[in-house]
Design a protein around this motif. Structure first.
Motif, PDB file in Angstrom:
ATOM      1  N   GLN A   2       0.838  -1.141  -0.081  1.00 58.98           N
ATOM      2  CA  GLN A   2       0.102  -0.071   0.074  1.00 58.98           C
ATOM      3  C   GLN A   2       0.912   1.319  -0.045  1.00 58.98           C
ATOM      4  O   GLN A   2       0.664   2.181  -0.684  1.00 58.98           O
ATOM      5  N   LYS A   3       2.156   1.396   0.739  1.00 59.34           N
ATOM      6  CA  LYS A   3       2.726   2.221   0.689  1.00 59.34           C
ATOM      7  C   LYS A   3       3.484   2.990  -0.539  1.00 59.34           C
ATOM      8  O   LYS A   3       3.728   4.109  -0.720  1.00 59.34           O
ATOM      9  N   ILE A   5       1.776   3.195  -3.167  1.00 58.08           N
ATOM     10  CA  ILE A   5       1.070   3.885  -3.686  1.00 58.08           C
ATOM     11  C   ILE A   5       0.872   5.343  -3.178  1.00 58.08           C
ATOM     12  O   ILE A   5       0.604   6.309  -3.652  1.00 58.08           O
ATOM     13  N   ASP A   6       1.138   5.292  -1.985  1.00 58.46           N
ATOM     14  CA  ASP A   6       0.932   6.514  -1.114  1.00 58.46           C
ATOM     15  C   ASP A   6       1.769   7.684  -1.506  1.00 58.46           C
ATOM     16  O   ASP A   6       1.433   8.826  -0.991  1.00 58.46           O
ATOM     17  N   THR A  90      -5.628   6.851  -8.908  1.00 61.43           N
ATOM     18  CA  THR A  90      -4.542   6.426  -8.158  1.00 61.43           C
ATOM     19  C   THR A  90      -4.397   7.087  -7.093  1.00 61.43           C
ATOM     20  O   THR A  90      -4.089   6.807  -5.872  1.00 61.43           O
ATOM     21  N   SER A  94      -5.494   6.206  -2.785  1.00 61.23           N
ATOM     22  CA  SER A  94      -4.352   6.266  -1.810  1.00 61.23           C
ATOM     23  C   SER A  94      -4.541   7.568  -0.605  1.00 61.23           C
ATOM     24  O   SER A  94      -3.947   7.464   0.365  1.00 61.23           O
ATOM     25  N   ALA A 105     -11.408   3.412  -0.341  1.00 62.27           N
ATOM     26  CA  ALA A 105     -10.194   3.421  -1.088  1.00 62.27           C
ATOM     27  C   ALA A 105     -10.200   2.153  -2.069  1.00 62.27           C
ATOM     28  O   ALA A 105      -9.778   2.174  -3.221  1.00 62.27           O
ATOM     29  N   GLY A 109      -9.400   2.073  -5.939  1.00 63.68           N
ATOM     30  CA  GLY A 109      -8.647   1.538  -6.479  1.00 63.68           C
ATOM     31  C   GLY A 109      -8.809   0.604  -7.685  1.00 63.68           C
ATOM     32  O   GLY A 109      -8.084   0.256  -8.798  1.00 63.68           O
ATOM     33  N   THR A 161      -1.934   0.000  -7.645  1.00 62.34           N
ATOM     34  CA  THR A 161      -3.031   0.915  -6.605  1.00 62.34           C
ATOM     35  C   THR A 161      -3.843  -0.270  -6.152  1.00 62.34           C
ATOM     36  O   THR A 161      -4.332  -0.472  -5.061  1.00 62.34           O
ATOM     37  N   GLY A 164      -2.340  -2.823  -4.238  1.00 62.53           N
ATOM     38  CA  GLY A 164      -1.861  -2.358  -2.970  1.00 62.53           C
ATOM     39  C   GLY A 164      -3.212  -2.362  -2.003  1.00 62.53           C
ATOM     40  O   GLY A 164      -2.936  -2.448  -0.693  1.00 62.53           O
ATOM     41  N   LEU A 165      -4.352  -2.280  -2.521  1.00 63.52           N
ATOM     42  CA  LEU A 165      -5.356  -2.102  -1.839  1.00 63.52           C
ATOM     43  C   LEU A 165      -6.179  -3.677  -1.660  1.00 63.52           C
ATOM     44  O   LEU A 165      -7.283  -3.575  -1.110  1.00 63.52           O
TER      45      LEU A 165
END
Length: 296
Positions: A2-3, A5-6, A90, A94, A105, A109, A161, A164-165
Motif C-alpha cells: 500500500q505504501k 502507492i501513497d 490512483t 491512496s 479506497a 483502486g 494501486t 496495494g489495496l
C-alpha cells in the motif's frame, strides 16, 4: 505494498467550480469532447500538485473524477483522458485514509486499475495484459518504444494501486511481477520520467520484502539513490520512502534519521509544482521520526 502507492497524490480544484463545469459538459454534444480535453482538463491536471490544502483536495476530487468518467464514456479510448483518469483515481484512492474515508479506497483502486489497464492496452501487443502469461507480457514489453513511457508508468501505477489495496489477495498479488516488468521497461526507455518514479517504485518494491521472500536491499538502495539524483532531491516522497523501506529494513538508524530530517527541512517554495506530494511526505516523515526509538 500500500505504501508504494501513497507517494503519488495530486490535486484538482474547488468542488463547486467543477460541479458547474460538469453541468456545462452534460449539455455539450459528445463530438465536442475532444475539443475540451486540452483547453479545459489538461490545465487542471497541470496544476494539481501545487495545492497544499488537503481538505480542499478531499472535497474537490470527486467532481473531477465524475467529469473524467463522463468524458471517457464518449471517448473511451482517448489516451489523454485515460492518463488523467488513471492518475486521479490512483491518487484519490491512496488519499482516502487522509480524507477520513478509508473504506472507499478499494472501490477507487478498482477504477484506477481499470483505466490503467486500458491505458496499457492502447499498445496492441499489451492488450489484455492482465490475462497474458508473465513471459509473454515481458516479451511484448520489449516492442514498446520511448513514446509510450507515460502509458507504461501511469498504467503500472494504476494497476499497482489496486494490488496495494487488495490486502494480500492472491489473485491481486500474483500480478505484481508484471508491474515490476513495466517499471523496468520504463527505466530502459527513460529513467528520468516523473522524477525517477520508476526507480522510486522499485526501491520500495525490493526494499519492502524480507530477503527470504525476494527482497533485495542493496538493489533497493541503488534505486533510491538514483531517484534522488534524478529528482534533484526535491521530490520528498523519495527521501521518506528511502528511510522507511531501506533504512528501517536494514536497521540503519543514522540514515533513517538523516533522510527524515532532510525531508522535514525542505523548503516547499523550492518546488512549487510538487507542493502537495511534498506536504504529505513531510507529514509522513514527522510520524516516522517520532517512532525512531520504537523502531531502533
Amino acid at each position: 505494498m500500500q505504501k508504494i502507492i501513497d507517494q503519488w497524490p495530486f490535486f484538482l480544484g474547488r468542488q463547486r467550480s467543477f460541479v458547474v463545469f460538469l453541468i456545462v459538459v452534460f449539455f455539450l454534444l459528445p463530438g465536442c469532447t475532444s475539443f475540451m480535453i486540452t483547453p479545459m482538463v489538461s490545465p487542471v491536471v497541470k496544476n494539481l500538485n501545487r495545492q497544499a490544502d488537503l481538505e480542499l483536495v478531499c472535497d474537490g476530487v470527486p467532481a473531477y473524477l465524475l467529469l473524467l468518467d463522463s468524458m471517457l464514456v464518449s471517448k473511451p479510448n482517448n489516451v489523454t483522458l485515460l492518463l488523467h483518469g488513471t492518475q486521479a483515481y490512483t491518487a484519490y484512492a491512496s488519499l482516502m485514509p487522509e480524507c477520513g474515508r478509508p473504506e472507499r479506497a478499494a472501490v477507487l483502486g478498482q477504477r484506477a486499475k481499470e483505466y490503467g489497464l486500458r491505458l496499457i492496452g492502447r499498445q496492441k501487443s499489451l492488450a489484455g495484459a492482465e490475462r497474458l502469461p508473465l513471459a509473454g507480457f515481458s516479451e511484448a514489453l520489449q516492442s514498446v518504444g520511448p513514446g509510450e513511457v507515460d502509458k507504461l508508468f501511469w498504467g503500472g501505477y494504476g494497476w499497482a494501486t489496486w494490488i496495494g489495496l487488495s490486502k494480500g489477495a492472491p489473485a491481486a498479488v500474483v500480478d505484481l511481477p508484471k508491474v515490476e516488468q513495466l517499471m523496468l521497461r520504463v527505466l530502459a526507455l527513460d529513467e528520468t520520467f516523473y522524477h525517477g518514479g520508476a526507480h522510486l517504485f522499485l526501491g520500495i518494491y525490493y526494499g519492502s520484502r524480507p530477503v527470504m521472500l525476494g527482497g533485495r536491499p542493496e538493489v533497493s538502495r541503488e534505486h533510491f539513490e538514483r531517484a534522488l539524483v534524478l529528482g534533484d532531491r526535491r521530490f520528498i516522497p523519495t527521501l521518506v520512502a528511502y528511510a522507511e523501506y531501506y533504512a528501517r529494513q536494514t536497521f540503519d538508524r543514522e540514515l533513517y534519521v538523516r533522510l527524515l530530517n532532510e525531508a522535514l527541512a525542505f523548503d516547499l517554495a523550492l518546488a512549487p509544482d510538487l507542493t502537495l506530494p511534498n506536504v504529505l511526505a513531510k507529514r509522513r516523515a514527522k510520524k516516522l521520526l517520532a517512532q525512531v526509538e520504537d523502531v531502533f
